[in-house]
Design an enzyme around this catalytic site. Structure first.
Site, mmCIF file in Angstrom:
data_model
loop_
_atom_site.group_PDB
_atom_site.id
_atom_site.type_symbol
_atom_site.label_atom_id
_atom_site.label_comp_id
_atom_site.label_asym_id
_atom_site.label_seq_id
_atom_site.Cartn_x
_atom_site.Cartn_y
_atom_site.Cartn_z
ATOM 1 N N ASP A 56 0.830 -1.203 0.000
ATOM 2 C CA ASP A 56 0.000 0.000 0.000
ATOM 3 C C ASP A 56 0.870 1.262 0.000
ATOM 4 O O ASP A 56 0.531 2.254 -0.640
ATOM 5 C CB ASP A 56 -0.902 0.008 1.236
ATOM 6 N N ARG A 158 -8.371 20.011 22.312
ATOM 7 C CA ARG A 158 -7.054 19.976 22.987
ATOM 8 C C ARG A 158 -6.580 18.535 23.004
ATOM 9 O O ARG A 158 -7.334 17.648 23.416
ATOM 10 C CB ARG A 158 -7.162 20.505 24.418
HETATM 11 P P1 NAD Z 1 3.854 1.753 5.280
HETATM 12 O O1 NAD Z 1 3.860 1.484 3.830
HETATM 13 O O2 NAD Z 1 4.722 0.992 6.189
HETATM 14 O O3 NAD Z 1 2.343 1.667 5.763
HETATM 15 C C1 NAD Z 1 2.063 1.417 7.085
HETATM 16 C C2 NAD Z 1 1.025 0.309 7.140
HETATM 17 O O4 NAD Z 1 -0.245 0.853 6.789
HETATM 18 C C3 NAD Z 1 1.291 -0.858 6.182
HETATM 19 O O5 NAD Z 1 1.023 -2.048 6.857
HETATM 20 C C4 NAD Z 1 0.278 -0.610 5.063
HETATM 21 O O6 NAD Z 1 -0.125 -1.786 4.386
HETATM 22 C C5 NAD Z 1 -0.866 -0.020 5.851
HETATM 23 N N1 NAD Z 1 -1.792 0.757 5.031
HETATM 24 C C6 NAD Z 1 -1.495 1.795 4.224
HETATM 25 N N2 NAD Z 1 -2.627 2.235 3.630
HETATM 26 C C7 NAD Z 1 -3.638 1.445 4.081
HETATM 27 C C8 NAD Z 1 -5.031 1.421 3.857
HETATM 28 N N3 NAD Z 1 -5.611 2.319 3.068
HETATM 29 N N4 NAD Z 1 -5.767 0.503 4.521
HETATM 30 C C9 NAD Z 1 -5.198 -0.392 5.348
HETATM 31 N N5 NAD Z 1 -3.873 -0.415 5.623
HETATM 32 C C10 NAD Z 1 -3.117 0.499 4.985
HETATM 33 O O7 NAD Z 1 4.176 3.260 5.604
HETATM 34 P P2 NAD Z 1 4.042 4.500 4.725
HETATM 35 O O8 NAD Z 1 4.469 4.296 3.351
HETATM 36 O O9 NAD Z 1 4.665 5.590 5.510
HETATM 37 O O10 NAD Z 1 2.459 4.642 4.710
HETATM 38 C C11 NAD Z 1 1.859 5.746 5.249
HETATM 39 C C12 NAD Z 1 0.569 5.323 5.839
HETATM 40 O O11 NAD Z 1 0.828 4.615 7.031
HETATM 41 C C13 NAD Z 1 -0.247 6.511 6.241
HETATM 42 O O12 NAD Z 1 -1.050 6.975 5.187
HETATM 43 C C14 NAD Z 1 -1.032 5.998 7.410
HETATM 44 O O13 NAD Z 1 -2.338 5.609 7.057
HETATM 45 C C15 NAD Z 1 -0.276 4.776 7.892
HETATM 46 N N6 NAD Z 1 0.124 5.002 9.268
HETATM 47 C C16 NAD Z 1 -0.473 4.271 10.223
HETATM 48 C C17 NAD Z 1 -0.197 4.504 11.557
HETATM 49 C C18 NAD Z 1 -0.908 3.685 12.579
HETATM 50 O O14 NAD Z 1 -1.715 2.844 12.206
HETATM 51 N N7 NAD Z 1 -0.631 3.923 13.854
HETATM 52 C C19 NAD Z 1 0.708 5.500 11.936
HETATM 53 C C20 NAD Z 1 1.307 6.233 10.935
HETATM 54 C C21 NAD Z 1 1.006 5.984 9.589
#
Ligand code: NAD
Length: 278
Positions: A56, A158
């Protein structure tokens, strides 16, 4: 499912892969299949179809690489990682992908994306689009912001921050924050809190909020300082933000429609639940 302005000219295909060995192998196989095929023309510039190989995260990067061309580009995701919400094919299904692209008649499925407008106090404006979500955080101190929905001042927030996600992004960071999972065809935005302060003095709604298309969210910081604003996998830092506005974009992301397209609920089950005891 809708149809693009499909013509009989060769389809221009861009192949984008992450650095993993498996992804490079899939990319080589696709290059070899399309290189001498009269119906396809390999071109990273101005493609009709973008094939993203990885997970993704790779699809998010491909989206941002080609977001200027959303009107005419269709994406296909091949997944060589563990989880795939934007990826219709596994790495062992490359032959099926090639065959489906050869039979393709321009059909697509399209999903809403988020429009982001950041206004700084000096008047500068930064615009962006998110496929998953945009977050606003203040790292060093409590973030204090007024939240407006369609010009109604809903609350003074907040806490650590807020997330605004798209329907397809609802299963990503939004879900980890306790937000709802939205079917990707629902045209709506979701506003979700990140660790809000709630006690006898400070109050927020507490639940995530689903906002229909044509309505806008406005986040107005009440304290000067450094704000961290993320759009998908890109993080930016700004001093003295005046406001951040969110709404659905007039454009959508389109994917090549796949005969074997996995149902959204199958993906949710596969990713988060796994096999059930009978
Ligand atoms: P990455 O590619 O490692 O993605 C992080 C995880 O999020 C992976 O397991 C990926 O498969 C999953 N993911 C991404 N889009 C998804 C979707 N639409 N539905 C379900 N799972 C999904 O890291 P990156 O390239 O920096 O991706 C950025 C994304 O990571 C951000 O858009 C955010 O949604 C996600 N993220 C998640 C968290 C969390 O869950 N705590 C924290 C920060 C970022």
């Amino acid at each position: 499912m809708t149809q693009t302005n499909f013509t009989d000219r060769p389809q221009r295909v861009a192949i984008i892969a992450n650095g993993k060995y498996q992804s490079k192998r899939v990319a080589s196989k696709l290059f070899a299949a399309f290189k001498d095929d009269r119906d396809f023309y390999l071109s990273k510039k101005d493609p009709d179809i973008v094939i993203s190989i990885g997970g993704d995260g790779m699809l998010l990067s491909a989206f941002h690489m080609y977001e200027k061309y959303l009107d005419r580009v269709r994406f296909v995701g091949v997944h060589t990682g563990h989880l795939g919400f934007y990826t219709d094919y596994r790495d062992f299904e490359v032959d099926k992908l090639i065959e489906n692209l050869k039979n393709d008649k321009g059909e697509k499925v399209s999903y809403p994306i988020l429009k982001v407008k950041i206004t700084l106090e000096d008047g500068r404006i930064i615009k962006g689009r998110a496929l998953n979500e945009s977050t606003v955080k203040r790292i060093e101190k409590t973030m204090v912001t007024d939240i407006f929905i369609n010009q109604v001042k809903l609350e003074r927030f907040r806490g650590d921050g807020i997330s605004v996600s798209t329907p397809t992004g609802s299963t990503a960071y939004n879900k980890s924050l306790g937000g709802a999972v939205l079917h990707p065809t629902i045209e709506a935005l979701q506003l979700t809190e990140i660790a809000s302060l709630n006690n006898r003095i400070y109050r927020t709604l507490g639940s995530s909020v689903i906002i229909p298309k044509d309505e806008r969210i406005e986040v107005v910081p009440k304290r000067q300082g450094l704000y961290t604003i993320a759009i998908d996998n890109k993080t930016m830092h700004f001093k003295n933000v005046s406001k951040i506005e969110y709404c659905l974009d007039s454009k959508k992301i389109s994917f090549v429609s796949t005969p074997s397209h996995t149902s959204f609920w199958e993906r949710v089950k596969d990713a988060f639940i796994g096999e059930l005891d009978s």
